[in-house]
Design a protein around this motif. Structure first.
Motif, PDB file in Angstrom:
ATOM      1  N   UNK A 128       0.825  -1.204   0.000  1.00 23.69           N
ATOM      2  CA  UNK A 128       0.000   0.000   0.000  1.00 23.69           C
ATOM      3  C   UNK A 128       0.861   1.257   0.000  1.00 23.69           C
ATOM      4  N   UNK A 129       0.689   2.097  -1.009  1.00 26.21           N
ATOM      5  CA  UNK A 129       1.340   3.404  -1.016  1.00 26.21           C
ATOM      6  C   UNK A 129       0.618   4.323  -0.034  1.00 26.21           C
ATOM      7  N   UNK A 130       1.378   5.097   0.727  1.00 32.00           N
ATOM      8  CA  UNK A 130       0.820   5.999   1.721  1.00 32.00           C
ATOM      9  C   UNK A 130       1.226   7.436   1.410  1.00 32.00           C
ATOM     10  N   UNK A 131       0.419   8.410   1.810  1.00 32.27           N
ATOM     11  CA  UNK A 131       0.879   9.801   1.707  1.00 32.27           C
ATOM     12  C   UNK A 131       2.136   9.953   2.552  1.00 32.27           C
ATOM     13  N   UNK A 132       3.191  10.547   2.029  1.00 33.62           N
ATOM     14  CA  UNK A 132       4.435  10.672   2.794  1.00 33.62           C
ATOM     15  C   UNK A 132       4.189  11.306   4.162  1.00 33.62           C
ATOM     16  N   UNK A 133       4.793  10.706   5.171  1.00 38.53           N
ATOM     17  CA  UNK A 133       4.581  11.174   6.540  1.00 38.53           C
ATOM     18  C   UNK A 133       5.890  11.191   7.299  1.00 38.53           C
ATOM     19  N   UNK A 134       6.100  12.255   8.082  1.00 36.73           N
ATOM     20  CA  UNK A 134       7.348  12.459   8.803  1.00 36.73           C
ATOM     21  C   UNK A 134       7.433  11.579  10.042  1.00 36.73           C
ATOM     22  N   UNK A 135       8.659  11.138  10.357  1.00 33.00           N
ATOM     23  CA  UNK A 135       8.909  10.389  11.573  1.00 33.00           C
ATOM     24  C   UNK A 135      10.387  10.389  11.911  1.00 33.00           C
ATOM     25  N   UNK A 136      10.685   9.918  13.108  1.00 33.31           N
ATOM     26  CA  UNK A 136      12.074   9.704  13.523  1.00 33.31           C
ATOM     27  C   UNK A 136      12.095   8.453  14.389  1.00 33.31           C
ATOM     28  N   UNK A 137      13.190   7.723  14.324  1.00 33.71           N
ATOM     29  CA  UNK A 137      13.383   6.555  15.178  1.00 33.71           C
ATOM     30  C   UNK A 137      14.803   6.585  15.722  1.00 33.71           C
ATOM     31  N   UNK A 138      14.963   6.077  16.940  1.00 33.55           N
ATOM     32  CA  UNK A 138      16.272   6.021  17.588  1.00 33.55           C
ATOM     33  C   UNK A 138      16.618   4.564  17.829  1.00 33.55           C
ATOM     34  N   UNK A 139      17.816   4.173  17.412  1.00 33.46           N
ATOM     35  CA  UNK A 139      18.301   2.803  17.532  1.00 33.46           C
ATOM     36  C   UNK A 139      19.530   2.804  18.428  1.00 33.46           C
ATOM     37  N   UNK A 140      19.485   2.023  19.503  1.00 36.94           N
ATOM     38  CA  UNK A 140      20.568   1.970  20.481  1.00 36.94           C
ATOM     39  C   UNK A 140      21.301   0.641  20.330  1.00 36.94           C
ATOM     40  N   UNK A 141      22.604   0.719  20.145  1.00 36.64           N
ATOM     41  CA  UNK A 141      23.423  -0.483  20.009  1.00 36.64           C
ATOM     42  C   UNK A 141      23.744  -1.061  21.385  1.00 36.64           C
ATOM     43  N   UNK A 142      23.733  -2.381  21.475  1.00 33.62           N
ATOM     44  CA  UNK A 142      24.142  -3.048  22.696  1.00 33.62           C
ATOM     45  C   UNK A 142      25.614  -3.404  22.653  1.00 33.62           C
ATOM     46  N   UNK A 143      26.098  -4.012  23.735  1.00 37.51           N
ATOM     47  CA  UNK A 143      27.505  -4.393  23.826  1.00 37.51           C
ATOM     48  C   UNK A 143      27.886  -5.426  22.766  1.00 37.51           C
ATOM     49  N   UNK A 144      26.911  -6.192  22.319  1.00 36.31           N
ATOM     50  CA  UNK A 144      27.161  -7.235  21.318  1.00 36.31           C
ATOM     51  C   UNK A 144      27.355  -6.667  19.918  1.00 36.31           C
ATOM     52  N   UNK A 145      26.997  -5.400  19.730  1.00 37.44           N
ATOM     53  CA  UNK A 145      26.999  -4.812  18.390  1.00 37.44           C
ATOM     54  C   UNK A 145      25.648  -4.890  17.722  1.00 37.44           C
ATOM     55  N   UNK A 146      24.726  -5.683  18.287  1.00 40.90           N
ATOM     56  CA  UNK A 146      23.360  -5.732  17.784  1.00 40.90           C
ATOM     57  C   UNK A 146      22.533  -4.641  18.473  1.00 40.90           C
ATOM     58  N   UNK A 147      21.291  -4.486  18.046  1.00 39.21           N
ATOM     59  CA  UNK A 147      20.432  -3.453  18.613  1.00 39.21           C
ATOM     60  C   UNK A 147      19.894  -3.891  19.972  1.00 39.21           C
ATOM     61  N   UNK A 148      20.012  -3.006  20.948  1.00 36.44           N
ATOM     62  CA  UNK A 148      19.450  -3.255  22.270  1.00 36.44           C
ATOM     63  C   UNK A 148      18.065  -2.627  22.409  1.00 36.44           C
ATOM     64  N   UNK A 149      17.788  -1.594  21.600  1.00 34.26           N
ATOM     65  CA  UNK A 149      16.493  -0.912  21.689  1.00 34.26           C
ATOM     66  C   UNK A 149      16.229  -0.140  20.405  1.00 34.26           C
ATOM     67  N   UNK A 150      14.955  -0.036  20.078  1.00 32.08           N
ATOM     68  CA  UNK A 150      14.497   0.834  18.992  1.00 32.08           C
ATOM     69  C   UNK A 150      13.251   1.547  19.491  1.00 32.08           C
ATOM     70  N   UNK A 151      13.227   2.868  19.301  1.00 31.54           N
ATOM     71  CA  UNK A 151      12.076   3.677  19.730  1.00 31.54           C
ATOM     72  C   UNK A 151      11.616   4.510  18.544  1.00 31.54           C
TER      73      UNK A 151
END
Length: 275
Positions: free
Chosen positions: A241-264
């Protein structure tokens, strides 16, 4: 934390320092808005104040900004607000502040995740962009037009880039593989919309990709301090589904392993998902 403390009264800075080991390098967004010192906020800008707000829209110029501050401060104080600090991403020319704003609305206490992106230089602030979902307040989405244009040079390194590619392709297992086993993903509505651990994340992304594909984003800015990476984007398609363009932001926190520990995530998309 956008506001420059040198423009505030010495007494106010001293009050902020009471629970710190040193004077603050900057004043947080809501501390400044509710300080009663609008001249200090305006003086923090290199030129005319400019702020983009999900409900109020673009606020530009001294008079409009002063009215916004007065109205917002009065509303928050009447609603017995408090602010929980979540995280802060700082690079030489951009800051991303994350908080949870708690206040009373309609006889209930709301916890609203908010992200504030600040563009700045040595001369001062240039622009603030505020992101949050209206879902915790109204129970519905208010799709927000883009604030920024896509930038082909806005690419993410390491695991953040891997996550973005998996998200765009709609690959559940590849997406989940970018997270640590105990990682969390918080949806824009916050509160009960926090998913933890491999099993919950697999269920979440299976739901996200249930409309026939992934979620390719238009990437606009990348703010990366090595520990965490914030991506401003436009949502333009969800599955088939195509959507009307919409603004957003996300924050990705790296863990000690190098993988992601959190995404908000901070947007107000109304995804076309199947049951």
């Amino acid at each position: 934390m956008p506001w420059l403390p040198e423009h505030f009264s010495a007494q106010y800075v001293a009050e902020l320092t009471q629970h710190r080991s040193a004077p603050p390098a900057a004043v947080s967004f809501f501390d400044g808005i509710t300080s009663g010192q609008v001249d200090a906020l305006i003086a923090s800008f290199a030129g005319e104040p400019e702020l983009h707000h999900p409900v109020r829209g673009r606020v530009r110029g001294r008079d409009a900004f002063a009215r916004f501050v007065a109205t917002t401060s009065a509303e928050l104080r009447a609603a017995s607000f408090d602010v929980e600090d979540v995280d802060l991403v700082v690079t030489p020319h951009r800051t991303v502040e994350e908080v949870v704003l708690r206040y009373d609305v309609g006889g209930r206490r709301v916890g609203l995740p908010v992200a504030i992106v600040t563009e700045r230089s040595d001369a001062g602030l240039h622009e603030l962009r505020v992101y949050f979902s209206t879902w915790p307040i109204t129970g519905s989405h208010a799709n927000r037009p883009p604030l920024l244009q896509p930038d082909e040079t806005a690419t993410e390194p390491d695991v953040v880039g891997e996550y973005q590619r998996a998200l765009a392709s709609g690959d559940v297992e590849a997406t989940v593989a970018t997270f640590e086993p105990g990682a969390t993903v918080r949806e824009p509505a916050g509160g009960p919309y926090v998913h933890r651990g491999t099993q919950e994340l697999r269920a979440l992304y299976t739901s996200f990709f249930s409309n026939g594909g992934g979620i390719p984003l238009e990437h606009c800015t990348v703010t990366d301090d090595g520990r965490a990476c914030a991506v401003e984007y436009n949502v333009v398609r969800w599955g088939v589904t195509d959507l009307p363009p919409e603004a957003g932001v996300a924050v990705y926190v790296r863990g000690a392993s190098g993988l992601l520990a959190a995404a908000r995530i901070y947007d107000d998309s109304n995804p076309p998902l199947t049951a």
